[in-house]
Design a protein around this motif. Structure first.
Motif, PDB file in Angstrom:
ATOM      1  N   ASP A   1     -26.011   9.919  15.315  1.00  8.10           N
ATOM      2  CA  ASP A   1     -24.972  10.888  16.533  1.00  8.10           C
ATOM      3  C   ASP A   1     -23.604  10.626  17.025  1.00  8.10           C
ATOM      4  O   ASP A   1     -23.311   9.574  17.119  1.00  8.10           O
ATOM      5  N   GLU A   2     -22.942  11.382  17.686  1.00  5.23           N
ATOM      6  CA  GLU A   2     -22.020  11.224  18.714  1.00  5.23           C
ATOM      7  C   GLU A   2     -22.070  10.594  19.800  1.00  5.23           C
ATOM      8  O   GLU A   2     -21.681   9.884  20.010  1.00  5.23           O
TER       9      GLU A   2
ATOM     10  N   ARG B   1     -23.497  16.630  10.100  1.00  6.39           N
ATOM     11  CA  ARG B   1     -25.448  16.895  10.146  1.00  6.39           C
ATOM     12  C   ARG B   1     -25.558  15.512  10.032  1.00  6.39           C
ATOM     13  O   ARG B   1     -25.679  14.612   9.390  1.00  6.39           O
ATOM     14  N   PRO B   2     -25.620  15.341  11.448  1.00  7.01           N
ATOM     15  CA  PRO B   2     -27.102  14.484  11.789  1.00  7.01           C
ATOM     16  C   PRO B   2     -28.019  13.703  11.249  1.00  7.01           C
ATOM     17  O   PRO B   2     -28.728  14.318  10.859  1.00  7.01           O
TER      18      PRO B   2
ATOM     19  N   VAL C   1     -21.215  11.337  12.489  1.00  5.37           N
ATOM     20  CA  VAL C   1     -21.079  12.637  12.732  1.00  5.37           C
ATOM     21  C   VAL C   1     -19.741  12.646  13.111  1.00  5.37           C
ATOM     22  O   VAL C   1     -18.864  11.830  13.732  1.00  5.37           O
TER      23      VAL C   1
END
Length: 293
Positions: free
Chosen positions: A176-177, A146-147, A73
């Motif tokens: 995700d981050e 968006r993950p 992301v």
């Protein structure tokens, strides 16, 4: 040459043909069997020339992040698409479109739309190309927001012909981050933290240059007097001028040829003028005051 009667004949044949793309994909022998009773030999030749000119178009695409093995992301992803014209060879190009009633030669233009799949169908990015080569490659870039699983649909629309548009579905998963990739730091890069940056070096040299300029300017300019010293000197000058004025008021003016202590010229006869001028004034002797015992 195709009218409504021929269109209905194609729709209700044993193998229905409902779009231009299906008509182009049909074998030339079957097309002649369908249209042979309705068109002349010259008209059939025009239809075959049109089918050969338009040709088959295929679309393929892939999504990736440059120099990375996964998609996270916040990354800028790239959709690399390829549009191929099947009836052209490697070094050939597409000529003007088949438009005999158009006043000027018209060439194909293709529009590419990257649309987010779902209810919103938001357009993420789009591009237009005038390339008429056998293979057309275009890159579409967008930011991943968006993950998880992401789905997109790539649409290729032709502005010249109806029915040869293409679509290609894309799907990928984004991390995700918090699951972002780990970048190892090299030892030489860690040592750079102990050295000043280029900006710090530039600021240090600029500060030294400014201090040198200030010192040179101070040496060139004359030293300015202090405000307190100027005020004291002005006050002294004013006091001296006032004392001189008072002395000038108390001392009577002396006419030319007279001296201090001599009687006025009007009180002395002409004969005794020289004697009066040369005679010194009488001395004043102080008389002692008796003190009572």
């Amino acid at each position: 040459h195709v009218d409504e009667e021929i269109v209905l004949l194609c729709h209700y044949s044993s193998e229905p043909i409902r779009t231009l793309q299906e008509f182009l994909a049909t074998d030339a022998r079957r097309r002649r069997m369908l249209l042979g009773d309705k068109l002349s030999a010259a008209e059939l030749a025009d239809v075959e020339a049109f089918c050969a000119h338009v040709g088959q178009v295929s679309l393929s695409a892939k999504v990736y992040v440059e120099d990375e093995g996964e998609i996270v992301v916040g990354d800028v992803a790239t959709v690399s698409l390829k549009l191929t014209r099947g009836l052209l060879h490697a070094n050939e190009a597409m000529g003007p479109v088949h438009a005999p009633l158009f006043p000027d030669p018209k060439f194909e233009e293709w529009w590419f739309f990257l649309v987010e799949a779902g209810e919103d169908q938001r357009i993420v990015h789009f591009e237009r190309t005038h390339n008429t080569a056998q293979c057309v490659e275009v890159d579409l870039r967008f930011q991943v927001t968006r993950p998880g699983k992401n789905a997109f649909v790539l649409h290729a629309l032709c502005d010249s012909y109806v029915g040869i548009d293409r679509r290609f579905e894309l799907a990928f998963s984004a991390l995700d981050e918090d699951e972002c990739r780990d970048y190892p730091i090299h030892e030489e890069d860690m040592e750079l933290d102990h050295h000043p940056t280029l900006f710090q070096q530039w600021m240090g040299s600029a500060g030294a240059d400014e201090s040198d300029d200030e010192e040179e300017q101070e040496q060139r300019e004359p030293r300015k007097a202090e405000p307190g010293r100027v005020a004291s000197e002005q006050s002294k000058g004013e006091s001296g001028a006032s004392e001189a004025g008072i002395l000038h008021q108390r001392t009577p003016p002396v006419a030319p040829g007279e001296c201090m202590g001599a009687p006025p010229r009007s009180d002395v006869d002409g004969a005794d003028l020289d004697e009066a001028i040369l005679t010194p004034p009488p001395s004043v002797t102080a008389t002692p005051t008796p003190v009572a015992k």
